[in-house]
Design a protein around this motif. Structure first.
Motif, short mmCIF file in Angstrom:
data_model
loop_
_atom_site.label_atom_id
_atom_site.label_comp_id
_atom_site.label_asym_id
_atom_site.label_seq_id
_atom_site.Cartn_x
_atom_site.Cartn_y
_atom_site.Cartn_z
N MET A 113 -16.54 -16.49 -11.75
CA MET A 113 -16.88 -15.76 -10.52
C MET A 113 -18.38 -15.94 -10.25
N PRO A 114 -18.74 -16.47 -9.10
CA PRO A 114 -20.17 -16.72 -8.81
C PRO A 114 -21.04 -15.47 -8.94
N SER A 115 -20.48 -14.31 -8.62
CA SER A 115 -21.29 -13.09 -8.64
C SER A 115 -21.54 -12.61 -10.07
N ILE A 116 -20.62 -12.87 -10.97
CA ILE A 116 -20.73 -12.39 -12.35
C ILE A 116 -21.35 -13.46 -13.27
N GLN A 117 -21.25 -14.72 -12.87
CA GLN A 117 -21.67 -15.82 -13.73
C GLN A 117 -23.12 -15.70 -14.24
N PRO A 118 -24.10 -15.32 -13.40
CA PRO A 118 -25.48 -15.20 -13.92
C PRO A 118 -25.60 -14.22 -15.08
N VAL A 119 -24.84 -13.14 -15.05
CA VAL A 119 -24.90 -12.16 -16.14
C VAL A 119 -24.35 -12.78 -17.43
N VAL A 120 -23.24 -13.49 -17.33
CA VAL A 120 -22.65 -14.12 -18.50
C VAL A 120 -23.61 -15.16 -19.09
N MET A 121 -24.24 -15.94 -18.22
CA MET A 121 -25.18 -16.95 -18.69
C MET A 121 -26.42 -16.33 -19.34
N GLN A 122 -26.81 -15.16 -18.84
CA GLN A 122 -27.93 -14.45 -19.43
C GLN A 122 -27.60 -13.99 -20.85
N VAL A 123 -26.39 -13.54 -21.04
CA VAL A 123 -25.96 -13.11 -22.38
C VAL A 123 -25.91 -14.30 -23.32
N LEU A 124 -25.33 -15.41 -22.86
CA LEU A 124 -25.27 -16.63 -23.68
C LEU A 124 -26.66 -17.11 -24.07
N LYS A 125 -27.58 -17.03 -23.11
CA LYS A 125 -28.94 -17.51 -23.34
C LYS A 125 -29.62 -16.76 -24.48
N HIS A 126 -29.37 -15.46 -24.61
CA HIS A 126 -30.09 -14.65 -25.58
C HIS A 126 -29.37 -14.50 -26.91
N TYR A 145 -21.41 -26.17 -17.86
CA TYR A 145 -22.43 -26.86 -18.66
C TYR A 145 -23.69 -27.11 -17.84
N LYS A 146 -23.48 -27.42 -16.58
CA LYS A 146 -24.61 -27.74 -15.72
C LYS A 146 -25.51 -26.54 -15.47
N VAL A 147 -24.92 -25.34 -15.34
CA VAL A 147 -25.71 -24.15 -14.99
C VAL A 147 -26.17 -23.36 -16.19
N CYS A 148 -25.67 -23.67 -17.38
CA CYS A 148 -26.07 -22.87 -18.54
C CYS A 148 -27.50 -23.19 -18.94
N ALA A 149 -28.16 -22.24 -19.57
CA ALA A 149 -29.57 -22.35 -19.93
C ALA A 149 -29.77 -23.40 -21.03
N VAL A 150 -31.00 -23.92 -21.12
CA VAL A 150 -31.29 -24.95 -22.12
C VAL A 150 -31.13 -24.40 -23.53
N GLU A 151 -31.31 -23.08 -23.71
CA GLU A 151 -31.11 -22.48 -25.04
C GLU A 151 -29.66 -22.63 -25.49
N VAL A 152 -28.73 -22.56 -24.54
CA VAL A 152 -27.31 -22.75 -24.87
C VAL A 152 -27.02 -24.23 -25.10
N LYS A 153 -27.62 -25.07 -24.27
CA LYS A 153 -27.38 -26.50 -24.42
C LYS A 153 -27.87 -27.02 -25.77
N ARG A 154 -28.97 -26.46 -26.27
CA ARG A 154 -29.47 -26.89 -27.58
C ARG A 154 -28.41 -26.70 -28.66
N GLN A 155 -27.68 -25.56 -28.58
CA GLN A 155 -26.63 -25.30 -29.57
C GLN A 155 -25.46 -26.27 -29.42
N ILE A 156 -25.26 -26.73 -28.19
CA ILE A 156 -24.21 -27.74 -27.97
C ILE A 156 -24.68 -29.09 -28.46
N TRP A 157 -25.93 -29.45 -28.14
CA TRP A 157 -26.46 -30.78 -28.47
C TRP A 157 -26.55 -31.02 -29.97
N GLN A 158 -26.93 -30.01 -30.71
CA GLN A 158 -27.14 -30.24 -32.14
C GLN A 158 -25.85 -30.57 -32.88
N GLU A 159 -24.73 -30.29 -32.24
CA GLU A 159 -23.44 -30.65 -32.82
C GLU A 159 -22.80 -31.82 -32.09
#
Length: 593
Positions: A113-126, A145-159
């Protein structure tokens, strides 16, 4: 509160229908019940604040839709919630990550959901460790994957090294393209050349900053990037990858990322060398520090020599080392000392040799310092000193009064075996190339005409490299007036620059760059010959054809424009006699008498 159930009876009682028809009453009641349902829906699902109900009609008076009002409230609540998530993550509560995981479980089903997505991404980021199941879902969905924060992507990339490589690869290509474009810049200037930007300024480049952000404090990702750089360096022999290796480490140093700097064995060495590059000279104090790092490589840790060799293979490092070597030789000349008696000079040669052997060391995986040939110190350097003596003697003699000058002409031949070392030893060749730049900077055309023929054949064809030709063309602009001399023009173009242009596209481009800059200074007859010689073939690159087109267009404009007079035309004015002061009145009296 109004009882909505009595409203239909009230309406039926007081409203007189236009006709006594039961259908009229049924239709009226149905419409009213729909409206009543909307009212009940608004009441039950709106913002349940008693004080708000009386204020909402004011929005109606101002023409503000309820949707707009509720959306603004929703956005404000989302911002507050995201701030609260950040506050919890940065707090000291031992269970703070547990709270975030609980919130993630409740909100993640609504991540699309576009309206809720920023909140979910904020939780993932921290979350320092996102649940693996959630990471896989994010990685599998391109939009998430495109909109998630780089902090989340780092956890994906290292694996997932392949996915990280896909992200890094375009950045590395962009970096190399930018470096090569700088070498072929149309601006030829000794003050603004490839080596002019400071190390700090270079680290502010787009690619370096982006890579630094992608790596963060993740040592595993940093090691991946270094492995990419080593692999690409081996495949292409492109020394700009060595530059990026040093710039990336120093960028992390600037940000005080101790998690990475403390585990990189090259950190302190690179930091010290970076200070030398900034000063464009290796002084005695820093030379001792650098030597301490090299001598401190312990048995069993020889692999660090591979990374140190890449750092020293960086063109900015090599440039600083060779400039320091030439300056050191000049100091030895003034002290009547031999090269082998200077420990600083020996260290500079040692680091030059280690840097130039980087590709061989990494390719062979034999981590051992290459041995510097003794003859370079005992024969080549004394020969180079003798050449410096010739230059110095000639320069001093030119400044003497005419009656004290000797009849000796400038020597045209180089010392014995000088050419041999340029062809067979890469350290000697590097020094010979930079000596050519040194004498060009001194505007010593005689020394340049003497040396250029020796640069036609060099070790591994180093004289045809883009970095040297970029610097040489810039330094030749200091001798622009000399290109009006046919002998000097022939020595530069026919004697050196035109020797390999037909087989090397990059040499062709550098020839055109120089002629494009100096065509007004070159003799017209020489320009005409050079334009015919440098005409692109069908196999020439688009860059060569573009430069040639620019050159011909400039020459056409120059032909059409009237030549500027060398001197301003003299005005033939008849002299006017001015009477002496006070003599005018007496002359009038004489004429009257």
């Amino acid at each position: 509160m109004l009882d909505y159930t009595i409203i239909p009876a009230m309406i039926i009682k007081y409203v007189t229908p236009p006709c006594q028809c039961i259908d009229y009453y049924l239709t009226f009641i149905s419409l009213f019940l729909v409206c009543l349902g909307c009212v009940v829906l608004q009441t039950e699902n709106g913002i349940l604040l008693p004080t708000l109900q009386s204020a909402l009609p004011f929005l109606d008076l101002h023409g503000t839709p309820r949707l707009e009002f509720h959306q603004s409230v929703f956005d404000e609540l989302c911002d507050k919630l995201m701030e609260r998530v950040a506050t919890i993550a940065e707090g000291k509560d031992e269970d703070r990550y547990g709270k975030l995981k609980e919130l993630l479980e409740k909100s993640f089903p609504l991540v699309k959901m576009p309206s809720i997505q920023p909140v979910v991404m904020q939780v993932l980021k921290h979350l320092p460790k996102v649940p693996e199941k959630k990471l896989k879902l994010v990685m599998a969905d391109k939009e998430l994957y495109k909109v998630c924060a780089v902090e989340v992507k780092r956890q994906i990339w290292q694996e997932n090294q392949a996915l990280f490589g896909d992200e890094v690869s375009p950045l590395l290509k962009h970096y190399i393209v930018a470096k090569e474009a700088a070498l072929f810049s149309s601006d030829l200037s000794i003050l603004h050349n490839f080596f002019s930007p400071s190390p700090k300024a270079r680290r502010q480049g787009e690619v370096v900053l982006k890579l630094t952000q992608m790596i963060g404090k993740n040592v595993k990702l940093y090691d991946m990037v270094l492995q990419f750089l080593r692999t690409l360096f081996l495949r292409t022999r492109n020394v700009h990858y060595c530059t990026l290796r040093a710039e990336l480490l120093m960028s992390l140093h600037d940000l005080d990322i101790s998690e990475i700097c403390s585990v990189d064995s090259c950190h302190k060495f690179t930091w010290c060398l970076d200070a030398c590059i900034r000063e464009k000279f290796v002084d005695a104090k820093r030379a001792r520090e650098l030597q301490g790092f090299l001598d401190g490589v312990k048995k069993g840790q020889e692999e660090v020599l591979g990374d140190l060799s890449m750092i020293l293979c960086d063109p900015f490092s090599s440039n600083t080392l060779v400039l320091s070597t030439v300056r050191n030789l000049q100091e030895l000349l003034s002290q009547d000392a031999l090269p082998r008696d200077s420990p600083d000079l020996m260290l500079l040669l040692r680091m030059l040799s280690l840097g130039q052997g980087a590709w061989d060391m990494i390719d062979s995986q034999v981590f051992k310092e290459p041995r510097l040939e003794l003859e370079v110190v005992t024969r080549f350097l004394p020969a180079m000193l003798s050449v410096l003596v010739d230059d110095y003697t000639f320069t001093v003699e030119q400044k003497l009064p005419s009656e004290e000058k000797t009849s000796l002409s400038y020597p045209t031949a180089l010392p014995d075996n000088f050419n041999k070392y340029l062809q067979e030893n890469r350290v000697a060749c590097e020094m010979g190339l930079y000596y050519a730049l040194h004498i060009a900077k001194q505007r010593n055309k005689n020394a340049l005409q003497r040396l250029l023929p020796a640069l036609v054949e060099t070790y591994n064809d180093m004289a045809s490299g883009d970095i040297f030709l970029h610097l040489l063309t810039a330094h030749l602009t200091l001798l622009s007036d000399e290109f009006g001399n046919e002998e000097f023009c022939s020595a530069v173009f026919d004697g050196f620059l035109l020797n390999s242009f037909s087989s090397k596209d990059n040499v062709h481009r550098h020839n055109l760059r120089l002629l494009l800059h100096l065509h007004q200074k070159v003799l017209p007859s020489c320009v005409e010959t050079l334009v015919k010689t440098l005409e692109p073939s069908k196999q020439s690159s688009d860059q060569v054809k573009e430069l040639y087109t620019k050159l011909t267009e400039k020459l056409e404009v120059q032909k059409k424009s009237p030549p500027q007079p060398d001197e301003a035309p003299s005005l033939d004015l008849h002299p006017v006699k001015v009477p002496e002061r006070g003599g005018g009145r007496e002359q009038q009296k004489k004429e009257t008498n």
